[in-house]
Design a protein around this motif. Structure first.
Motif, short mmCIF file in Angstrom:
data_model
loop_
_atom_site.label_atom_id
_atom_site.label_comp_id
_atom_site.label_asym_id
_atom_site.label_seq_id
_atom_site.Cartn_x
_atom_site.Cartn_y
_atom_site.Cartn_z
N SER A 608 12.27 3.00 40.93
CA SER A 608 11.89 3.84 39.79
C SER A 608 13.14 4.02 38.91
O SER A 608 14.26 3.70 39.31
CB SER A 608 11.36 5.20 40.24
OG SER A 608 12.37 5.93 40.90
N PHE A 621 9.92 -0.38 31.63
CA PHE A 621 8.54 -0.58 31.18
C PHE A 621 8.10 -2.02 31.44
O PHE A 621 6.95 -2.28 31.82
CB PHE A 621 8.40 -0.26 29.69
CG PHE A 621 8.05 1.18 29.41
CD1 PHE A 621 6.74 1.62 29.56
CD2 PHE A 621 9.02 2.09 29.00
CE1 PHE A 621 6.41 2.96 29.30
CE2 PHE A 621 8.71 3.40 28.74
CZ PHE A 621 7.40 3.85 28.89
N LYS A 624 7.05 -2.30 34.77
CA LYS A 624 5.99 -1.33 35.06
C LYS A 624 6.38 -0.38 36.19
O LYS A 624 5.61 -0.08 37.10
CB LYS A 624 4.67 -2.04 35.39
CG LYS A 624 4.14 -2.88 34.25
CD LYS A 624 2.82 -3.57 34.58
CE LYS A 624 2.33 -4.41 33.41
NZ LYS A 624 1.07 -5.12 33.74
N PRO A 676 2.70 4.70 35.56
CA PRO A 676 2.42 3.30 35.18
C PRO A 676 0.94 2.94 35.17
O PRO A 676 0.57 1.89 34.62
CB PRO A 676 3.18 2.50 36.24
CG PRO A 676 4.26 3.41 36.70
CD PRO A 676 3.67 4.78 36.67
N TYR A 681 0.82 4.73 28.93
CA TYR A 681 1.99 3.99 29.40
C TYR A 681 1.90 2.53 28.96
O TYR A 681 2.84 1.93 28.41
CB TYR A 681 2.10 4.10 30.92
CG TYR A 681 3.29 3.41 31.56
CD1 TYR A 681 4.40 4.13 31.98
CD2 TYR A 681 3.29 2.03 31.80
CE1 TYR A 681 5.49 3.51 32.60
CE2 TYR A 681 4.36 1.39 32.39
CZ TYR A 681 5.46 2.13 32.81
OH TYR A 681 6.52 1.51 33.42
N LEU A 682 0.74 1.92 29.19
CA LEU A 682 0.56 0.50 28.90
C LEU A 682 0.57 0.23 27.40
O LEU A 682 1.11 -0.80 26.95
CB LEU A 682 -0.75 0.01 29.52
CG LEU A 682 -0.80 0.06 31.06
CD1 LEU A 682 -2.18 -0.35 31.56
CD2 LEU A 682 0.28 -0.82 31.67
N ARG A 685 4.14 0.49 26.26
CA ARG A 685 4.83 -0.72 26.70
C ARG A 685 4.55 -1.87 25.74
O ARG A 685 5.46 -2.61 25.33
CB ARG A 685 4.37 -1.09 28.12
CG ARG A 685 4.97 -2.38 28.68
CD ARG A 685 4.33 -2.69 30.03
NE ARG A 685 4.98 -3.82 30.67
CZ ARG A 685 4.68 -5.10 30.43
NH1 ARG A 685 3.73 -5.39 29.56
NH2 ARG A 685 5.32 -6.06 31.07
#
Length: 708
Positions: A608, A621, A624, A676, A681-682, A685
């Motif tokens: 992490s 990112f 992930k 994630p 989050y995605l 990213r």
């Protein structure tokens, strides 16, 4: 040799506006440049002159002593000609090498008078002098048992001089070389602090007496393209018993000179380069030669030198170090040494000197000797450690250099980098470059080290430039274009991120990091990468939490934190010797300050990630990873010069810890584990690192190929 005439004409045109036409002429600039660049043998004397010298005293008996004097450049003075006049009057054969263009009207009249004397031979030589050749011609011409050398630095009284010389030689009969201890130490470098000029120039043999046959034999196979360190080269293989080192301090009455010519400076640079080439720029030999050149530079700066001469000394130092770098020599320590010797940091601030350097420098460097010049910071080798670097090195010739930004030889180093840039078809960097670091903004591409759209970039277009900038996603193009005041920002991705898609690299990094720090497989690793602060006396952040208190909490949860100082922190630490961040290795080993691995290796090894305001979060990112923010000085940071382009932290879909409390830090980690999986989050990213897909190197290669 490339055609430098157009460049010379440009130099003359510009320098004349600065210094006036009486200081800078085409002949002068041409002589300076060609003397440094020309690697051919010297051509001093025509065949007719050489044949004539052989016949001058052939029918006469040998004398005990004959004299050789050099009367050009800084070796011209009234003192010299007064002594020569006395020697000729009492019947000693004397060969005088001179260049009338170097002489004053008064000196030319004395030369004219000497030409009438039967024992005096006057020979005009060109600006490029092979002293070895000139000395050999003198031994052939003068027919004497002993050959005595002196310049205007040695003023003699003929009667007492001959008596003292006879006494020294009688007491030490049969020697090959007779030299004072002062001259010997300077010429042989055994003292390292010889009188001015004694350790490098022609005056290194001034005040020395040689047995003529020995001198002829010693120089017959000598390199006639080297003038420096003559005494050292002549006697380097002579047995000690063949040398008389005398202490007769009044034999040669030395008169120090503070005059220096442009030819002296150019000659010192040229012959330093020739010596470096003779040892193939090898480390051991190069250190000795650069040490000698530094002695020369120190001597030169003790003289009366004008703007043009200062500029030529600076330029010569840059050119020598540049050649060392392209031959893969590490000369960082020598940059420091030369910077001190020339007082570069102070003198360089003179606009006239800098202006003259910028006019001479490009004349020395041939363009397009390499295809690509790459420059990076030592702690940010984003390009050098990438797959892209391997690909581009296979297809093109590459000159790769590291620059130190926070050093007292920074401006000197910039000029050397500029020479690298001029010699290349294209300049690449992973950071913005000062405009005095490189030529041709239209031939500069910045493969920006940062990812995504986050912070303001403190960028002054009048001082810095990025050329064409490559960013991490197409969505960031317009922002980067405005940020960096460039006409072109292209979202091809970041070449450094390709390693994050290499499973072998990731597994290897995890294994090496865990093995290095003894981290068990069932423990998780948090990588903490804080950014720097601007506007204060230090770039450090204040971590806030007691390290050992936090480390005990980490141990309870089977967690490890590895952190790495930002490269600007490292420069501060190297410079100031203090680290005010409060970060250190914990006693129990669960909080680690790493100095062994690079950023991408640590990113690949962690489970992490945590940062404050760094765009390094976008690397996490890509993988992930769970991410959280630890930022306890948000309001203060926002007020600083490198604030945000977004609404921090609200625009970032990550948990925030804004209090320096150990339990809060641990809770931040656990909150990040589910992040994630979220759509926010995605999407975030995708916006910031869409083009970082493991194939950036190929796209950037194609782009560069199209430019070249």
């Amino acid at each position: 040799m490339f055609n430098i005439q157009p460049l010379i004409e440009n130099v003359i045109k510009r320098t004349n506006t600065l210094l006036g036409t009486k200081y800078v002429t085409e002949e002068l600039v041409n002589s300076i440049v060609m003397m440094i660049l020309n690697k051919e043998k010297y051509e001093c004397l025509s065949a007719d002159i050489v044949d004539g010298l052989k016949n001058v005293f052939q029918k006469e008996e040998k004398q005990k002593y004959a004299f050789v004097a050099f009367c050009f450049g800084r070796y011209v003075s009234d003192n010299l000609f007064d002594s020569l006049n006395d020697l000729v009057k009492v019947g000693y054969r004397t060969l005088i090498y001179t260049n009338p263009s170097d002489c004053t009207k008064k000196v030319r009249s004395k030369i004219k008078w000497l030409k009438r004397k039967r024992n005096a031979v006057i020979v005009d030589v060109s600006d490029n002098h092979s002293y070895v050749d000139l000395i050999l011609r003198a031994t052939e011409c003068l027919r004497s048992e002993k050959l005595v050398f002196y310049t205007f630095m040695d003023k003699i009284n003929v009667r007492s001089f001959i008596n003292r010389l006879d006494a020294v030689i009688s007491e030490n009969d049969g020697k090959d070389v007779y030299v004072s201890s002062e001259y010997w130490n300077a010429g042989r470098e055994s003292s390292g602090n010889g009188s001015i000029y004694q350790n490098w120039s022609l005056s290194g043999i001034s005040g020395v007496v040689f047995r003529s046959e020995f001198l002829t034999e010693s120089l017959r196979n000598a390199d006639t393209n080297k003038n420096q360190w003559l005494l050292n080269r002549i006697v380097k293989d002579v047995a000690k018993e063949s040398v008389c080192i005398y202490e007769e301090q009044y034999l040669f009455n030395k008169i120090a000179s503070s005059e220096i010519t442009l030819t002296d400076i150019a000659g010192a640079a040229k012959e330093t380069i020739l010596e470096l080439e003779s040892v193939n720029f090898g480390n051991d030999g190069a250190d000795v030669i650069l040490g000698r050149f530094n002695q020369v530079v120190r001597d030169l700066f003790r003289c009366n030198i004008d703007v043009l001469k200062k500029a030529l000394i600076f330029t010569s130092v840059c050119y020598v170090l540049y050649l060392c770098e392209i031959h893969k020599l590490d000369v960082e320590k020598w940059k420091q040494v030369f910077c001190r010797s020339v007082d570069f940091c102070h003198t360089f601030t003179y606009k006239e000197v800098y202006g003259m350097i910028c006019r001479i420098l490009p004349v020395l460097v041939e363009e397009n000797q390499t295809d690509i010049f790459i420059v990076e910071n030592p702690e940010m080798t984003d390009i050098g450690k990438s797959k892209f670097f391997e690909l581009i090195s296979e297809k093109y010739s590459v000159d790769y250099q590291l620059k130190r930004s926070y050093v007292d030889y920074y401006r000197l180093n910039n000029l050397i980098l500029k020479m690298h840039s001029r010699a290349a078809r294209l300049t690449l960097s992973s950071v913005s470059l000062r405009r005095d670091m490189y030529y041709y903004p239209e031939r500069h591409i910045t493969l920006w080290h940062g990812l995504g759209w986050l912070k303001k970039t403190v960028f002054t277009p009048q001082n810095y430039s990025v050329g064409t900038i490559i960013c991490s996603s197409k969505a960031c193009e317009e922002g980067y274009k405005a940020h960096f005041h460039t006409d072109s920002a292209i979202g091809l991705g970041c070449v450094q991120t390709d390693r994050l898609y290499d499973e072998d690299f990731i597994n290897s990094s995890r294994e090496k990091v865990r093995q290095k720090y003894g981290i068990p497989d069932d423990c998780k690793v948090i990588f903490f990468a804080p950014t720097f602060r601007m506007g204060g006396k230090r770039h450090c952040y204040n971590f806030g939490i007691d390290i050992d208190e936090l480390a005990e909490k980490l141990k309870e949860h089977n967690l490890y934190v590895i952190t790495k100082r930002h490269h600007i922190f490292q420069e501060d630490f190297r410079d100031m010797g203090t680290d005010e961040s409060g970060v250190h290795d914990s006693q129990n080993g669960h909080f680690i300050v790493d100095t062994s691995f690079d950023f991408v290796e640590l990113m690949s090894a962690c489970d992490s990630f945590v940062t404050d305001y760094s765009s390094s979060m976008y690397f996490a990112f890509i993988l992930k990873l769970p991410i959280f923010l630890y930022a306890t000085d948000i309001d203060e940071y926002k007020k600083g010069p490198n604030g945000f382009e977004i609404d921090y932290p609200n625009d970032i879909p990550l948990p925030l810890v804004d209090k320096p409390v150990a339990d809060e830090f641990i809770n931040g980690y656990y909150k990040s584990l589910s992040v994630p999986l979220t759509e926010e989050y995605l999407e975030y990213r995708k916006f910031n690192v869409q083009e970082c897909d493991g194939k950036v190197a190929e796209r950037v290669m194609d782009f560069i190929s199209s430019m070249l």
